[in-house]
Scaffold this motif. Structure first.
Motif, short mmCIF file in Angstrom:
data_model
loop_
_atom_site.label_atom_id
_atom_site.label_comp_id
_atom_site.label_asym_id
_atom_site.label_seq_id
_atom_site.Cartn_x
_atom_site.Cartn_y
_atom_site.Cartn_z
N PHE A 155 -5.31 6.70 2.90
CA PHE A 155 -4.09 6.27 3.68
C PHE A 155 -4.03 4.65 3.80
CE2 PHE A 155 -4.47 10.12 6.78
CZ PHE A 155 -3.84 10.98 5.75
N TYR A 156 -5.25 4.01 3.87
CA TYR A 156 -5.48 2.85 3.94
C TYR A 156 -4.81 1.86 2.73
CZ TYR A 156 -8.03 4.08 8.20
OH TYR A 156 -8.21 4.84 9.39
N LYS A 157 -5.19 2.29 1.65
CA LYS A 157 -4.81 1.76 0.60
C LYS A 157 -3.35 1.98 0.16
CE LYS A 157 -5.98 5.30 -3.19
NZ LYS A 157 -6.51 5.50 -4.28
N GLN A 158 -2.68 3.08 0.61
CA GLN A 158 -1.14 3.17 0.48
C GLN A 158 -0.80 2.13 1.66
OE1 GLN A 158 -1.12 7.75 0.11
NE2 GLN A 158 0.87 6.76 0.19
N ALA A 159 -1.27 1.87 2.68
CA ALA A 159 -0.62 1.08 3.75
C ALA A 159 -0.62 -0.45 3.25
CB ALA A 159 -1.41 1.21 5.12
N MET A 160 -1.76 -0.64 2.48
CA MET A 160 -2.11 -1.93 1.94
C MET A 160 -1.25 -2.23 0.85
SD MET A 160 -3.71 -3.58 4.14
CE MET A 160 -3.16 -2.52 5.33
N VAL A 161 -0.56 -1.32 0.13
CA VAL A 161 0.64 -1.81 -0.90
C VAL A 161 1.63 -2.15 -0.08
CG1 VAL A 161 2.18 -0.52 -2.20
CG2 VAL A 161 -0.20 0.33 -2.59
N GLY A 162 2.12 -2.08 1.07
CA GLY A 162 3.04 -2.53 1.85
C GLY A 162 2.69 -3.80 2.29
N VAL A 163 1.51 -4.30 2.17
CA VAL A 163 1.10 -5.42 2.39
C VAL A 163 1.09 -6.52 1.03
CG1 VAL A 163 -0.56 -6.99 3.68
CG2 VAL A 163 0.21 -4.81 4.63
N PHE A 164 -0.09 -6.03 0.43
CA PHE A 164 0.01 -6.82 -0.88
C PHE A 164 0.30 -6.35 -2.18
CE2 PHE A 164 -3.88 -7.60 2.12
CZ PHE A 164 -3.61 -8.87 2.44
N GLU A 165 1.05 -5.32 -1.94
CA GLU A 165 1.44 -4.63 -3.44
C GLU A 165 0.59 -4.12 -4.08
OE1 GLU A 165 4.74 -6.76 -5.20
OE2 GLU A 165 4.12 -5.94 -7.07
N ARG A 166 -0.72 -4.61 -4.48
CA ARG A 166 -1.74 -4.27 -5.47
C ARG A 166 -3.03 -4.47 -4.77
NH1 ARG A 166 -0.38 -5.37 -11.65
NH2 ARG A 166 1.46 -4.37 -11.54
N VAL A 167 -3.83 -3.64 -4.68
CA VAL A 167 -5.02 -3.53 -3.60
C VAL A 167 -5.96 -2.66 -4.61
CG1 VAL A 167 -4.07 -4.17 -1.47
CG2 VAL A 167 -4.61 -1.82 -2.13
N TYR A 168 -7.34 -3.13 -4.12
CA TYR A 168 -8.28 -2.17 -4.70
C TYR A 168 -9.51 -2.31 -3.66
CZ TYR A 168 -11.28 -6.25 -6.13
OH TYR A 168 -11.87 -7.46 -6.23
#
Lengths: 446, 446
Positions: free
Chosen positions: A201-214
């Motif tokens: 859930f959190y990494k999907q949310a962070m796509v909305g913020v940073f586009e690419r996350v790990y």
């Protein structure tokens, strides 16, 4: 009281012996006595240093002169070693170290729980894990975790280079991303909580913020089966990316990561490769095959008795598939795509052009699944509809659905189990070998 | 079915606009509409991309020609933007982007929960956190986590360069390293378990294996006080090193880390520094002062009413101490050493030459403790005796004591809270601002 100027700060770095030096030079280094091999008129004393086993020579006449008696020392002693160099062609560094002094800083009290100074520790896996802090002092055993370090390093280096941002998401959560009963419950003050099954859930949310996350972090699964390939706590390598054109963009990033593992290993870990006799996988060519094609291949080419209407693979099928690609195409990494939708999670995006199938994939490596990934639903209504169709209540997922409600680009990602990838890379048949302190249904210690 | 040669794999990298280009060139990029500022006869359309806010110009005559009407779009829309460049001296890139097309991939359903397109989000901390996945889309808010990424990156880069090995230790544990009641209980199948309060036992054990180790991972503290500087789950930056001569070796490594934070920020994060108006701390000079001297300084120089026989600092004392060093020495990082033994954990090594005091330290930064560290006991008997003297039962620590029993070099290390360090670096008065999804006694969501 003291103020310290940085220019006066001496950081020591890791102690490493010089590769060559002239004859008769004094050398001081530290480590622990790994093995004393007494010969007729001298002895080899092997010192375990931070990274390698260094051979020194105990030459009695020389030692006597300096009042050093090897019988005062035992295997396991923590020592500062003093020696002089002596030219020796056949030695790795071009010289032998002849001992003339040792200072003991510590040692074993009582009896050692295991013999660790052979090539490999000769004991059961259970005993190996029971005294893990000690058995890992074996040179072979500790090298496993340098390979593991290389993999995590390659993951970060590659994703950073591709513009991913590192995130740290909570492990104590109120919602349950992967569904099912395989979750550890927890009392969080007066609330009911769980341990995170994945940062989904959190990494999907962070796509909305940073586009690419790990993220590199622990993942908890309360699975009750005690198999050689499952851990109840493992280290997840997760990434998620936005504005993808298809799930193939995700696979491409993963291929780049696999390639970079080989590069990092060859660049920084030649000794560990040698110690473990590592066979690096083929990263020049990969297989990409749909689920339906894979089942067909198993039936036609492998003559495997594939059961009709089974929407997943049996472990044996994964093994056969990898064997076929290895034998016929010299390929190690096999991506199987477009799994039947009903076996994939509720956030997986379905294929509009192929009803019943999802835009998802697994990666199989040397017979075992090491990755699950795919495109996710980004449209709000589509996500709500899929939840409802599965009998889920969207109201239970308010926090998650906020991202769909406020706009998300097409996106997807994947998760990799670090320990399992390490085990497959080295060729162990039990993933526990690649976890410092494994947790399984029977093991909570050490 | 497909086999893919790596040479044909196209990894996209992060989309970044070219710094300069000739007039009339076509440009395509993606992002979400951050703000539409309508002027009398044109509009500025700000696009939030992965890292920056890009200004584009909506020039009606040009747009009309291509059938683009800005009224068809709303703030929050996820879009692929098409424009042509137009030379403009004052623009950061040397050109304006004049819009001629937009393709919408998604957008906001219903009403946005907050206004995010101002310099800062104008709302309460509580509301900011309630809709965290959305509020982080604000440019200022998300920049905080690039600073945090820089800190974690600096930590890893520095420790790797100093020869530390990365480890991953279990978070579900059976023993309790830091003592006290501040621990989350957990049912682990049929056993009682806890969430790890720190990797202390494991990182000490790994000194016996790799000599120098570090970990970046979650730490769980069931502290019931709801303060601006505590989180119940935070990201720990931990390291531990062997063969130290004194705790000063540990401090030296930390000074190098602090210096490297500045270097990484200046090297890789100039935009985030600017966005947050970051004042980088002094890393040319540090203060190192004993606990006793610090109390004296508070009394004498700060005229603070220091209570007799208190073996720790009040928050106010930490603040005053930092203020004094900042004002009089321009120093930001203050190491306070040799704390009274009774306030330090049972594994802390005591000072033989100064009974009642330990070879430990804290680091204070801008008024707050951000690090606790020190030398640990490496001798078996010394550790057992200290446990007994504290009324602990050594039998409860069999796994931990195995390392002392089998020989450990003199060693020590420290732990740093990533969120707190980030908050102090930026200058926030609440650590929650620097945690993506904070957990506190009242907050388990989102």
């Amino acid at each position: 009281m003291d103020t310290v100027k940085f220019e006066d700060v001496k950081e020591t770095g890791l102690e490493v012996l010089p590769p060559s030096t002239s004859d008769g030079e004094e050398i001081t280094f530290h480590g622990s006595i790994y093995r004393i091999r007494k010969m007729s008129d001298f002895a080899f004393v092997l010192i375990r240093t931070a990274r390698e086993i260094v051979q020194t020579v105990y030459d009695k006449p020389v030692a006597d002169e300096h009042g050093l008696n090897i019988d005062d020392y035992a295997e396991g002693d923590i020592v500062i070693v003093k020696g002089v160099t002596k030219h020796e062609e056949r030695s790795k560094r071009g010289y032998d170290i002849v001992l003339y002094g040792m200072e003991k800083l510590g040692g074993i009290t009582g009896e050692a729980p295991l013999v660790i100074n052979k090539k490999q520790v000769d004991t059961s896996l259970s005993q190996l894990l029971d005294v893990r802090s000690y058995s890992l002092r074996n040179q072979y055993e500790r090298s496993i975790f340098l390979i593991q370090e290389a993999i995590a390093k390659a993951f970060r280096e590659h994703l950073q280079a591709e513009g991913f941002v590192e995130i740290h998401t909570p492990k104590i959560v109120s919602g349950n991303a992967e569904g099912g009963a395989e979750v550890f419950d927890l009392k969080y003050f007066d609330k009911d909580a769980f341990l995170s099954q994945s940062p989904q859930f959190y990494k999907q949310a962070m796509v909305g913020v940073f586009e690419r996350v790990y993220e590199v972090g622990p993942v908890f699964r309360a699975e009750k089966h005690d198999t050689s390939r499952h851990l109840n706590e493992y280290t997840g390598l997760d990434f998620e990316m936005g504005f993808i054109k298809s799930y193939k963009d995700i696979i491409n990033i993963e291929m780049g990561f696999f390639r970079h593992i080989n590069e990092v290993l060859e660049r920084d870990y030649p000794d560990a490769i040698k110690e473990l006799n590592l066979k690096l996988p083929n990263v020049d060519e990969f297989a990409v095959i749909t689920f339906t094609e894979a089942k067909e291949l198993l039936k036609e080419k492998c003559k495997y008795n594939v059961k009709a209407d089974v929407h997943d693979f049996e472990p044996e099928e994964e093994k056969k598939l990898c064997e076929w690609f290895k034998k016929n195409k010299k390929i190690d990494y096999v991506f199987v795509t477009e799994y039947p939708s009903d076996k994939r999670p509720f956030y997986a995006k379905d294929d509009d052009t192929n009803p019943g199938y999802s835009l998802s994939f697994d990666c199989l490596f040397r017979g075992l699944e090491i990755t699950t990934g795919g495109q996710r639903i980004n449209d709000y209504k589509e996500q709500v509809d899929k939840m409802v169709a599965r009998g889920m209540n969207p109201d239970d997922f308010e926090d998650f659905l906020l991202i769909h409600k406020t706009g998300m680009p097409p996106h997807g990602g994947l998760g990799i189990g670090l320990e399992r990838l390490t085990a497959q890379l080295i060729g162990f048949d039990n993933v526990r070998r690649c976890c410092l302190y494994p947790r399984d249904i029977n093991r909570l210690r050490p």
